[in-house]
Write an enzyme that holds these catalytic residues in place. Structure first.
Site, mmCIF file in Angstrom:
data_model
loop_
_atom_site.group_PDB
_atom_site.id
_atom_site.type_symbol
_atom_site.label_atom_id
_atom_site.label_comp_id
_atom_site.label_asym_id
_atom_site.label_seq_id
_atom_site.Cartn_x
_atom_site.Cartn_y
_atom_site.Cartn_z
ATOM 1 N N GLY A 11 0.716 -1.334 0.065
ATOM 2 C CA GLY A 11 -0.087 -0.081 0.054
ATOM 3 C C GLY A 11 0.954 1.325 -0.143
ATOM 4 O O GLY A 11 0.347 2.341 0.657
ATOM 5 N N ASN A 13 1.523 2.847 -2.609
ATOM 6 C CA ASN A 13 0.687 4.029 -3.491
ATOM 7 C C ASN A 13 -0.318 4.541 -2.828
ATOM 8 O O ASN A 13 -0.756 5.725 -2.969
ATOM 9 C CB ASN A 13 0.445 3.203 -4.737
ATOM 10 C CG ASN A 13 1.555 3.252 -5.682
ATOM 11 O OD1 ASN A 13 1.996 4.219 -6.251
ATOM 12 N ND2 ASN A 13 2.158 2.046 -6.027
ATOM 13 N N MET A 87 -3.359 -7.183 -7.493
ATOM 14 C CA MET A 87 -2.704 -8.188 -8.402
ATOM 15 C C MET A 87 -3.730 -9.274 -9.040
ATOM 16 O O MET A 87 -3.214 -10.149 -9.698
ATOM 17 C CB MET A 87 -1.483 -8.798 -7.592
ATOM 18 C CG MET A 87 -0.533 -7.838 -7.238
ATOM 19 S SD MET A 87 0.007 -6.813 -8.473
ATOM 20 C CE MET A 87 1.624 -7.368 -8.689
ATOM 21 N N LEU A 89 -7.133 -10.310 -11.332
ATOM 22 C CA LEU A 89 -7.971 -9.841 -12.444
ATOM 23 C C LEU A 89 -9.179 -9.449 -11.813
ATOM 24 O O LEU A 89 -9.807 -10.066 -11.301
ATOM 25 C CB LEU A 89 -7.970 -11.003 -13.574
ATOM 26 C CG LEU A 89 -6.668 -11.464 -14.317
ATOM 27 C CD1 LEU A 89 -7.257 -12.860 -15.270
ATOM 28 C CD2 LEU A 89 -6.265 -10.298 -15.217
ATOM 29 N N ASN A 104 -5.042 2.530 -13.219
ATOM 30 C CA ASN A 104 -4.068 1.362 -12.639
ATOM 31 C C ASN A 104 -2.736 1.995 -12.741
ATOM 32 O O ASN A 104 -2.400 2.788 -13.711
ATOM 33 C CB ASN A 104 -4.159 0.136 -13.638
ATOM 34 C CG ASN A 104 -3.348 -1.080 -13.079
ATOM 35 O OD1 ASN A 104 -2.942 -1.137 -11.984
ATOM 36 N ND2 ASN A 104 -2.667 -1.549 -13.945
ATOM 37 N N HIS A 106 1.280 0.573 -13.127
ATOM 38 C CA HIS A 106 1.879 -0.322 -13.596
ATOM 39 C C HIS A 106 3.538 -0.033 -13.713
ATOM 40 O O HIS A 106 3.772 0.996 -14.398
ATOM 41 C CB HIS A 106 1.326 -0.846 -15.086
ATOM 42 C CG HIS A 106 1.839 -2.025 -15.467
ATOM 43 N ND1 HIS A 106 1.754 -3.440 -14.629
ATOM 44 C CD2 HIS A 106 3.064 -2.265 -16.270
ATOM 45 C CE1 HIS A 106 2.440 -4.233 -15.501
ATOM 46 N NE2 HIS A 106 3.348 -3.743 -16.291
HETATM 47 C C1 GAR Z 1 3.320 -1.479 -7.628
HETATM 48 O O1 GAR Z 1 4.602 -1.164 -7.760
HETATM 49 C C2 GAR Z 1 2.657 -1.541 -8.711
HETATM 50 O O2 GAR Z 1 3.135 -0.841 -9.718
HETATM 51 C C3 GAR Z 1 2.513 -2.802 -8.905
HETATM 52 O O3 GAR Z 1 2.464 -3.333 -7.604
HETATM 53 C C4 GAR Z 1 3.052 -2.530 -6.720
HETATM 54 C C5 GAR Z 1 2.134 -2.239 -5.317
HETATM 55 O O4 GAR Z 1 2.973 -1.540 -4.356
HETATM 56 N N1 GAR Z 1 1.299 -3.432 -9.861
HETATM 57 C C6 GAR Z 1 1.466 -4.220 -10.718
HETATM 58 O O5 GAR Z 1 2.526 -4.889 -11.168
HETATM 59 C C7 GAR Z 1 0.288 -4.321 -11.393
HETATM 60 N N2 GAR Z 1 0.424 -5.076 -12.595
HETATM 61 P P1 GAR Z 1 2.378 -1.011 -3.239
HETATM 62 O O6 GAR Z 1 1.430 -1.897 -2.640
HETATM 63 O O7 GAR Z 1 3.374 -0.668 -2.185
HETATM 64 O O8 GAR Z 1 1.286 0.247 -3.737
#
Ligand code: GAR
Length: 201
Positions: A11, A13, A87, A89, A104, A106
């Site tokens: 989390g 982000n 993560m 679908l 989203n 990525h």
């Molecule tokens: C992020 O880096 C995001 O880009 C990736 O998961 C991470 C979550 O981090 N998402 C993907 O790879 C989607 N295909 P967080 O939980 O620290 O925000």
């Protein structure tokens, strides 16, 4: 604007959105996860945001689970759904219910390296330029129209964990920027090519 965040992991982000958007341009009213133990849910609760987990095992299948998530978001009058490290679908009917209202983040320069192992695949491929994409979500994996992208040259890096850490710092700027554009109503599809977005300055 009433915003929901869907996440599966730490989390960071979500934290960036809490710091940069929540209580300013928009309000994060709900955070959901496919994992009860996702640390991001604890983060949300500490910020007094409503949370709920939707473990697949509680439902007949993914479609039933995603329908329940969509119902919960509707009950909370959510207008924008942000996938921040979600993560799993999402079912087509979920996408249809929130058409062009799901974004989203990525960790690659899409359309290169879609999927859940983007950074590992980029490192394995020996690319010298990495990056982050914020995009609208459609029915296929990481193919929706691109809202924002930022590249970074990292020619000497071979450790995916190190690269991902650098990319996450970019995500923490780019995702809030994308959310702000959506809140401002600055994003529309180009009628001549709906895969392209027009962004008002
Ligand atoms: C992020 O880096 C995001 O880009 C990736 O998961 C991470 C979550 O981090 N998402 C993907 O790879 C989607 N295909 P967080 O939980 O620290 O925000």
């Amino acid at each position: 604007m009433r915003i929901a965040v869907l996440l599966s992991g730490r989390g960071t982000n979500l934290q960036a959105l809490i710091e940069k958007v929540h209580g300013f341009d928009g309000e994060i009213v709900a955070v959901a996860s496919d994992h009860e133990e996702a640390p991001g849910l604890r983060l949300a609760r500490r910020a007094d945001i409503l949370t709920r987990s939707f473990e697949l095992a509680q439902f007949a299948d993914r479609s039933a689970r995603d329908n329940a998530i969509a119902d919960w978001l509707d009950q909370n009058e959510v207008e924008l759904v942000v996938l921040a490290g979600y993560m799993a679908l999402l079912d087509d009917s979920f996408i249809a219910r929130f058409r062009d209202r799901i974004i989203n983040v990525h960790p690659s320069l899409l359309p290169a390296f879609p999927g859940t192992r983007a950074v590992e695949l980029a490192v394995e491929s020996g690319v010298k330029v990495f990056g982050v994409t914020v995009h609208l979500v459609d029915e296929r994996i990481d193919t929706g129209p691109i809202l924002l992208q930022r590249a970074i040259e990292l020619p000497g890096y071979s450790d995916p964990t190190e690269v991902h850490k650098i990319l996450q710092a970019i995500e923490h700027e780019l995702l809030p920027e994308g959310v702000r554009l959506m809140i401002r109503g600055a994003v529309s599809r180009d009628p001549a090519n709906p895969q392209r977005l027009i962004i008002e300055p």
